[in-house]
Scaffold this motif. Sequence first.
Motif, PDB file in Angstrom:
ATOM      1  N   PRO A 223       0.805  -1.225   0.000  1.00 47.36           N
ATOM      2  CA  PRO A 223       0.000   0.000   0.000  1.00 47.36           C
ATOM      3  C   PRO A 223       0.835   1.271   0.000  1.00 47.36           C
ATOM      4  O   PRO A 223       2.029   1.262   0.318  1.00 47.36           O
ATOM      5  N   THR A 224       0.195   2.367  -0.336  1.00 48.72           N
ATOM      6  CA  THR A 224       0.804   3.684  -0.238  1.00 48.72           C
ATOM      7  C   THR A 224       0.543   4.253   1.154  1.00 48.72           C
ATOM      8  O   THR A 224      -0.266   3.741   1.924  1.00 48.72           O
ATOM      9  N   GLU A 225       1.233   5.338   1.459  1.00 42.41           N
ATOM     10  CA  GLU A 225       1.010   6.025   2.737  1.00 42.41           C
ATOM     11  C   GLU A 225      -0.455   6.431   2.882  1.00 42.41           C
ATOM     12  O   GLU A 225      -1.066   6.265   3.948  1.00 42.41           O
ATOM     13  N   GLN A 226      -1.061   6.934   1.801  1.00 49.48           N
ATOM     14  CA  GLN A 226      -2.460   7.347   1.854  1.00 49.48           C
ATOM     15  C   GLN A 226      -3.379   6.161   2.091  1.00 49.48           C
ATOM     16  O   GLN A 226      -4.357   6.245   2.836  1.00 49.48           O
ATOM     17  N   ASP A 227      -3.067   5.016   1.466  1.00 47.85           N
ATOM     18  CA  ASP A 227      -3.867   3.806   1.684  1.00 47.85           C
ATOM     19  C   ASP A 227      -3.897   3.429   3.163  1.00 47.85           C
ATOM     20  O   ASP A 227      -4.957   3.111   3.719  1.00 47.85           O
ATOM     21  N   VAL A 228      -2.734   3.436   3.790  1.00 48.76           N
ATOM     22  CA  VAL A 228      -2.641   3.025   5.193  1.00 48.76           C
ATOM     23  C   VAL A 228      -3.339   4.032   6.092  1.00 48.76           C
ATOM     24  O   VAL A 228      -4.079   3.663   7.019  1.00 48.76           O
ATOM     25  N   THR A 229      -3.131   5.307   5.822  1.00 49.63           N
ATOM     26  CA  THR A 229      -3.772   6.353   6.620  1.00 49.63           C
ATOM     27  C   THR A 229      -5.290   6.228   6.572  1.00 49.63           C
ATOM     28  O   THR A 229      -5.974   6.279   7.605  1.00 49.63           O
ATOM     29  N   THR A 230      -5.825   6.049   5.373  1.00 49.16           N
ATOM     30  CA  THR A 230      -7.280   5.911   5.214  1.00 49.16           C
ATOM     31  C   THR A 230      -7.778   4.663   5.926  1.00 49.16           C
ATOM     32  O   THR A 230      -8.805   4.698   6.628  1.00 49.16           O
ATOM     33  N   PHE A 231      -7.084   3.555   5.764  1.00 47.70           N
ATOM     34  CA  PHE A 231      -7.480   2.284   6.377  1.00 47.70           C
ATOM     35  C   PHE A 231      -7.504   2.390   7.901  1.00 47.70           C
ATOM     36  O   PHE A 231      -8.435   1.918   8.561  1.00 47.70           O
ATOM     37  N   MET A 232      -6.491   3.019   8.485  1.00 48.93           N
ATOM     38  CA  MET A 232      -6.452   3.156   9.937  1.00 48.93           C
ATOM     39  C   MET A 232      -7.593   4.024  10.434  1.00 48.93           C
ATOM     40  O   MET A 232      -8.236   3.697  11.446  1.00 48.93           O
ATOM     41  N   ARG A 233      -7.887   5.089   9.741  1.00 56.84           N
ATOM     42  CA  ARG A 233      -8.991   5.961  10.158  1.00 56.84           C
ATOM     43  C   ARG A 233     -10.326   5.235  10.042  1.00 56.84           C
ATOM     44  O   ARG A 233     -11.217   5.401  10.891  1.00 56.84           O
ATOM     45  N   GLN A 234     -10.473   4.410   9.004  1.00 58.88           N
ATOM     46  CA  GLN A 234     -11.693   3.623   8.867  1.00 58.88           C
ATOM     47  C   GLN A 234     -11.867   2.643  10.011  1.00 58.88           C
ATOM     48  O   GLN A 234     -12.986   2.236  10.323  1.00 58.88           O
ATOM     49  N   ASN A 235     -10.753   2.244  10.613  1.00 54.64           N
ATOM     50  CA  ASN A 235     -10.782   1.304  11.727  1.00 54.64           C
ATOM     51  C   ASN A 235     -10.651   2.004  13.081  1.00 54.64           C
ATOM     52  O   ASN A 235     -10.324   1.368  14.081  1.00 54.64           O
ATOM     53  N   GLY A 236     -10.893   3.296  13.078  1.00 58.48           N
ATOM     54  CA  GLY A 236     -10.931   4.052  14.339  1.00 58.48           C
ATOM     55  C   GLY A 236      -9.581   4.341  14.952  1.00 58.48           C
ATOM     56  O   GLY A 236      -9.498   4.592  16.160  1.00 58.48           O
ATOM     57  N   GLU A 237      -8.500   4.318  14.139  1.00 59.07           N
ATOM     58  CA  GLU A 237      -7.158   4.557  14.649  1.00 59.07           C
ATOM     59  C   GLU A 237      -6.612   5.876  14.118  1.00 59.07           C
ATOM     60  O   GLU A 237      -6.916   6.275  12.994  1.00 59.07           O
ATOM     61  N   ASN A 238      -5.778   6.514  14.922  1.00 57.78           N
ATOM     62  CA  ASN A 238      -5.078   7.713  14.479  1.00 57.78           C
ATOM     63  C   ASN A 238      -3.763   7.284  13.838  1.00 57.78           C
ATOM     64  O   ASN A 238      -2.911   6.690  14.517  1.00 57.78           O
ATOM     65  N   PRO A 239      -3.550   7.552  12.542  1.00 58.41           N
ATOM     66  CA  PRO A 239      -2.332   7.094  11.874  1.00 58.41           C
ATOM     67  C   PRO A 239      -1.074   7.846  12.270  1.00 58.41           C
ATOM     68  O   PRO A 239       0.024   7.420  11.908  1.00 58.41           O
ATOM     69  N   LEU A 240      -1.176   8.959  12.987  1.00 56.32           N
ATOM     70  CA  LEU A 240       0.005   9.747  13.346  1.00 56.32           C
ATOM     71  C   LEU A 240       0.608   9.256  14.655  1.00 56.32           C
ATOM     72  O   LEU A 240      -0.041   8.631  15.456  1.00 56.32           O
TER      73      LEU A 240
END
Length: 296
Positions: free
Chosen positions: A279-296
């Motif tokens: 995945p790309t950075e954007q893919d992972v960021t979006t996926f984590m937010r969809q799962n209720g996680e803060n990617p930062l």
Amino acid sequence: MLKKPKLTVIGSLNMDLTATAAKRPAAGETILGERFETFPGGKGANQAVAAARLGADVSLIGMVGQDAFGDELVHVLEQENVRTNHIGRAAASSGVAVIQVVEGDNSITVIPGANFQLTPASIKEKKDVIESSDIVLIQLEIPIETVAAVAAYCQEVKVPYILNPAPAQALPEAIIQQASYITPNESEAAILFEDTNKALQEFPDKLVITKGEKGVVYSGGTIAAYPAEAIDTTGAGDTFNAALAVRLASGSQLADACRYANAAAALQIETPGAQAGMPTEQDVTTFMRQNGENPL
């Protein structure tokens, strides 16, 4: 991302020859498979591609043969924005991995070829790129003496390095002690350490054991895996290690880096091929937010 990290990956480049079948043949048995595909791979190349897609400035130190596989492996890396000027050409065939995929799980036979021409002498010529790195990521599909040389030099110049001890084998104590982080899976951890629970306490904030769908264990506890439909697990560990390296080099704490790496690996296994699903950075960021996680 906190900052754009500069990574050096040192390791193998292989052409993956992948056969998918309904079952594994017994000794002496011939079966009909479902599909055959070729994919660029090798743990070094896989981790370099994954880290580049996640936004890092990545150099790969490795060796390929003077053959068509070697040409293609380098070309693919260039397309992925990996720096390839530290990849040498050996008078040997390029590395090959023969992969059998059954119900989403894989078994792999690796023929190292040119990868075993990456010697300690080769590393001496690459000291500048190592020294300028935020972090170094290395695996065990190259000679152990080369891994030892990298470990010693990283310690000398105070550059952290992640040891991904795969494929599993016993290692000199110095390589383990000099590593900033060690990332075995369960079977690899059992080979490296007599008692993994004891090892987790002996190497706090250093030993990270990946357990597939059971998540990640380190001295601070267990970090749960994200839900994913496993289509092909080839390269999942490589994606995890690359994502972990990117986040640690960016300044994240270990627990946060593990969560990010878990998310990247979950996305990767849903697509066939080691590099194809990274995945790309954007893919992972979006996926984590969809799962209720803060990617930062």
